[in-house]
Design a protein around this motif. Structure first.
Motif, PDB file in Angstrom:
ATOM      1  N   UNK A  75     -24.857 -20.042 -10.042  1.00 57.58           N
ATOM      2  CA  UNK A  75     -25.780 -20.538  -9.016  1.00 57.58           C
ATOM      3  C   UNK A  75     -26.622 -19.385  -8.472  1.00 57.58           C
ATOM      4  N   UNK A  76     -25.955 -18.250  -8.184  1.00 56.33           N
ATOM      5  CA  UNK A  76     -26.687 -17.105  -7.655  1.00 56.33           C
ATOM      6  C   UNK A  76     -27.674 -16.565  -8.697  1.00 56.33           C
ATOM      7  N   UNK A  77     -27.270 -16.589  -9.962  1.00 58.26           N
ATOM      8  CA  UNK A  77     -28.146 -16.122 -11.049  1.00 58.26           C
ATOM      9  C   UNK A  77     -29.421 -16.974 -11.127  1.00 58.26           C
ATOM     10  N   UNK A  78     -29.240 -18.293 -11.052  1.00 60.31           N
ATOM     11  CA  UNK A  78     -30.401 -19.200 -11.124  1.00 60.31           C
ATOM     12  C   UNK A  78     -31.304 -19.030  -9.906  1.00 60.31           C
ATOM     13  N   UNK A  79     -30.677 -18.661  -8.804  1.00 62.59           N
ATOM     14  CA  UNK A  79     -31.399 -18.517  -7.554  1.00 62.59           C
ATOM     15  C   UNK A  79     -32.238 -17.233  -7.537  1.00 62.59           C
ATOM     16  N   UNK A  80     -31.660 -16.142  -8.088  1.00 61.08           N
ATOM     17  CA  UNK A  80     -32.266 -14.832  -7.851  1.00 61.08           C
ATOM     18  C   UNK A  80     -32.864 -14.183  -9.088  1.00 61.08           C
ATOM     19  N   UNK A  81     -32.283 -14.448 -10.246  1.00 59.78           N
ATOM     20  CA  UNK A  81     -32.688 -13.685 -11.420  1.00 59.78           C
ATOM     21  C   UNK A  81     -33.726 -14.407 -12.277  1.00 59.78           C
ATOM     22  N   UNK A  82     -33.647 -15.745 -12.311  1.00 58.85           N
ATOM     23  CA  UNK A  82     -34.623 -16.490 -13.131  1.00 58.85           C
ATOM     24  C   UNK A  82     -35.399 -17.501 -12.308  1.00 58.85           C
ATOM     25  N   UNK A  83     -36.571 -17.836 -12.834  1.00 60.68           N
ATOM     26  CA  UNK A  83     -37.349 -18.945 -12.293  1.00 60.68           C
ATOM     27  C   UNK A  83     -37.715 -19.852 -13.444  1.00 60.68           C
ATOM     28  N   UNK A  84     -37.637 -21.173 -13.221  1.00 57.11           N
ATOM     29  CA  UNK A  84     -37.907 -22.132 -14.291  1.00 57.11           C
ATOM     30  C   UNK A  84     -39.206 -22.887 -14.048  1.00 57.11           C
ATOM     31  N   UNK A  85     -39.985 -23.055 -15.124  1.00 56.15           N
ATOM     32  CA  UNK A  85     -41.177 -23.917 -15.054  1.00 56.15           C
ATOM     33  C   UNK A  85     -41.001 -24.990 -16.122  1.00 56.15           C
ATOM     34  N   UNK A  86     -41.082 -26.258 -15.704  1.00 54.63           N
ATOM     35  CA  UNK A  86     -40.793 -27.358 -16.622  1.00 54.63           C
ATOM     36  C   UNK A  86     -42.083 -28.017 -17.110  1.00 54.63           C
TER      37      UNK A  86
END
Ligand code: ATP
Ligand code: MG
Lengths: 245, 420
Positions: A82-93
């Protein structure tokens, strides 16, 4: 020379259907440097989305090790993911995936809220991001009051809200006309100056804008020199044309 | 904090659906409140009955009505019974009575009742209701013992031509020699009694009676020993059965013991049945609520699968997603609960009474119907009921939403997004 942001070693992803095993990704080794834009191209079903999802901790590999920004993604606990998705990556769909009952401003502020940023600070940053992407007059609009291109720019602003080192975009222009798509490429290009942006695309011109193109077929990387401006191979061009019809 | 806010905002996404959900939740809440108030009313009714009639047992000579001049029914209880009964634990009062029948206009008759001036004036009747109420003149005082005075029922007075305004001056002449198909004459002189009070009981036979101090009664009818009836008052309903048992052991050889059956049966069976039915209705209402929450949450989780996946992909934790859905579920159940409370306040009394006669009244033995017709159901909603409503709402929301929430959090962001 920059150090590698992403390092994949022997990564596979298999699906079992009936008695048959499908290797969506088969034994991939890959390194991607910090900053810059990388295009992932390949025919439909070749494993592009699967690769992207594993990089973004949205999916786990069957085998191998995925290292992103110093974290071994395939070994993270639920909370660390959860922290990784929050801080390290950003997603564009491809389908934008904005929260429909929140305004553009609130959509962009949301990941910062998850990250514990104060209300004043997150609204200020969300506003400045949207202004940077020419959406200043659209702050209070809800997704259904925005055009596709505007929605995707909001989504990109949301993806970079927590200043991730990696942004992953899966066919971000797939639902847009070419003019809107063009603007999206420019925005992605711009944000890739400060971070790594990996874009899955069928669009030749976007691939041409990239610093590096990764070719993938049947879950394997094709040997191709990591040089900017490389044209797509003929089969893929053929495929792109077919898809465009 | 943020997820709570998101959850509350989600409520307003589809206002007509929200209204429907709130009504669907409000209806079982109304049912719950109605059942709760019925249970309470029956409780009160039962307590009321327990106070008044449930604690009195009656003794008569074995196999006899105990009326001093009634053919074949004139055997009396021996004097010793009273002392034996007084010695029993939990007996708080013992009231010996003597009864004589007196013909009126054939084939009817009236009843002369001899009792201690301080005794409760219990009517010879076929039901325990309608205790007499003085409507003219006065009650007995201790000084009336042995005096030629009487308190007469308004029906008997009318037959005798005594008007309420004559009370205090009017007299009535008791004649023990008079006969009737079931009454034999006792060869004793007539006695003129001064009527000091008039009562009404609310039913015809109850009003055809006359109360006389017991010593006066003895001298009129020449009954030196024995009693027609002895009323035994227990200190509480709970001890009635034990007292009946002790009476059986000590005086059972000479006396028939009439425990307050109807009241005891009422308490033991009927009110318990009603309270159980009301409780079952309450449980059904709760189950209904949980089912509504269950399906609403399931529908919302399905509908918002992509959104849940997106939220997770941009960094929402499972805890956050849970809080969001739970907030929404609690908010609409509490709204439903408040709707139930408001409707109950407005329409509760009318609808509950109807609900009661249809839903519960029909399960009751017919002899209890009048008791329940008098049942007053209150639509008052107290603070503790409000607390109950909110607690039930939260409970139903948590239980009802758990499956849906689990569906939402068990999926990885990717699975959630693909799950359409
Ligand atoms: N959940 C799944 N179960 C079984 N097979 C799957 C699953 N997800 C993907 N696949 C298979 O894995 C392979 C790669 O899929 P993927 O979505 O990565 O392709 P793609 O390159 O993104 O294609 P497209 O360009 O059409 O989006 C395909 O053959 C697909 O059928
Ligand atoms: Mg794909």
């Amino acid at each position: 020379m920059n150090s590698a942001l992403i390092e994949l070693r022997g990564v596979s992803k298999s699906y079992r259907k009936g008695g048959e095993t499908i290797d969506a990704i088969a034994d991939i080794d890959l390194e991607v440097q910090e900053t810059g834009m990388v295009a992932v191209v390949g025919p439909s079903g070749s494993g592009k989305s699967t690769l992207l999802h594993m990089l973004g901790a949205m999916d786990r590999p069957t085998r191998g090790e995925i290292n992103v920004a110093g974290q071994v993604v395939n070994r993270l606990s639920q909370g660390e993911l959860t922290r990784f998705r929050r801080q390290t990556v950003g997603f564009v769909f491809q389908t934008f995936n904005l929260i429909p009952n929140l305004t553009a401003l609130e959509n962009v502020a949301l990941p910062m809220e998850f990250n514990g940023v104060s209300k004043a600070a997150r609204l200020k940053r969300a506003k400045s991001l949207l202004e940077r992407f020419q959406l200043g007059p659209r702050l209070k609009h809800r997704p259904r009051e925005l055009s596709g291109g505007e929605m995707q720019r909001v989504a990109i602003a949301r993806a970079v809200a927590n200043e991730p080192r990696l942004v992953l975009a899966d066919e971000p222009t797939g639902n847009l006309d070419s003019r809107s798509g063009q603007i999206i490429y420019e925005v992605l290009r711009e944000i890739s100056r400060e971070r790594t942006v990996i874009v899955v695309t069928h669009a030749e011109d976007l691939a041409r804008l990239a610093d590096r193109v990764i070719h993938i077929r049947d879950g394997r990387l094709l040997d191709a020199p990591p040089m900017p401006g490389l044209p797509l191979d003929r089969n893929e061009l053929h495929f792109v044309q077919q898809r465009a019809i | 904090m943020g997820m709570i806010f998101l959850g509350l905002r989600n409520l307003l996404r589809n206002k007509s659906r929200l209204a429907l959900i709130v009504v669907l939740i409000g209806a079982p809440f109304f049912l719950l409140l109605a059942m709760q108030s019925i249970g309470e009313a029956v409780d009160q009714q039962t307590a009321e009955m327990n106070r008044s009639v449930n604690t009195v047992l009656q003794l008569r000579a074995r196999g006899s009505m105990g009326h001093v001049n009634m053919s074949n029914q004139d055997r009396l209880l021996p004097d010793s019974v009273v002392e034996k009964v007084r010695a029993i634990d939990h007996v708080i009062q013992v009231e010996p009575y003597l009864l004589a029948m007196s013909p009126t206009t054939l084939p009817n008759f009236a009843m002369h009742v001899g009792l201690a001036p301080a005794a409760v004036k219990r009517l010879e009747s076929h039901g325990e209701s309608g205790n007499p109420r003085i409507i003219a003149g006065r009650e007995f005082t201790p000084e009336d013992a042995g005096q030629d005075v009487a308190i007469i029922g308004q029906g008997y007075a009318e037959w005798a031509g005594i008007k309420p305004e004559d009370i205090g001056k009017a007299t009535f002449t008791a004649d023990p020699t008079r006969t009737h198909p079931v009454i034999y004459g006792i060869n004793r002189p007539k006695r003129t009694l001064r009527i000091i009070g008039m009562y009404a009981s609310g039913y015809v036979f109850g009003d055809l009676q006359m109360f006389i101090p017991i010593d006066t009664f003895r001298s009129i009818y020449g009954i030196e020993h024995g009693f027609s009836w002895v009323f035994v008052q227990a200190d509480s309903v709970d001890n009635v059965a034990a007292i009946a048992q002790r009476l059986q052991e000590t005086v059972g050889d000479v006396a028939d013991i009439l425990a307050p059956k109807s009241a005891a049966v009422f308490t033991a069976t009927t009110s318990r049945t009603v309270i159980q039915l009301a409780g079952a209705g309450g449980v059904a209402a709760l189950v209904l609520m949980i089912v509504v929450v269950f399906f609403v949450l399931l529908m919302q989780v399905r509908e918002r699968a992509r959104e849940i996946g997106t939220l997770k992909a941009i960094g929402a934790s499972n805890g956050g997603v849970t809080i969001q859905f739970l907030t929404e579920a609690i908010a609409f159940t509490v709204l439903g609960g408040l709707l139930g409370v408001v409707v109950f306040q407005l329409l509760g009394e009318a609808i509950t009474a109807r609900l009661f006669s249809l839903g519960i009244g029909s399960f009751l033995p017919s002899q209890y119907k009048p008791l329940f017709d008098s049942l007053s159901v209150s639509s008052h909603v107290s603070g503790s009921v409000l607390v109950l409503v909110v607690a039930v709402a939260v409970f139903a929301a948590v239980i009802g939403s758990s499956y849906g929430v689990w569906q939402a959090i068990k999926l990885s962001p990717l699975e959630a997004m693909k799950d359409e």
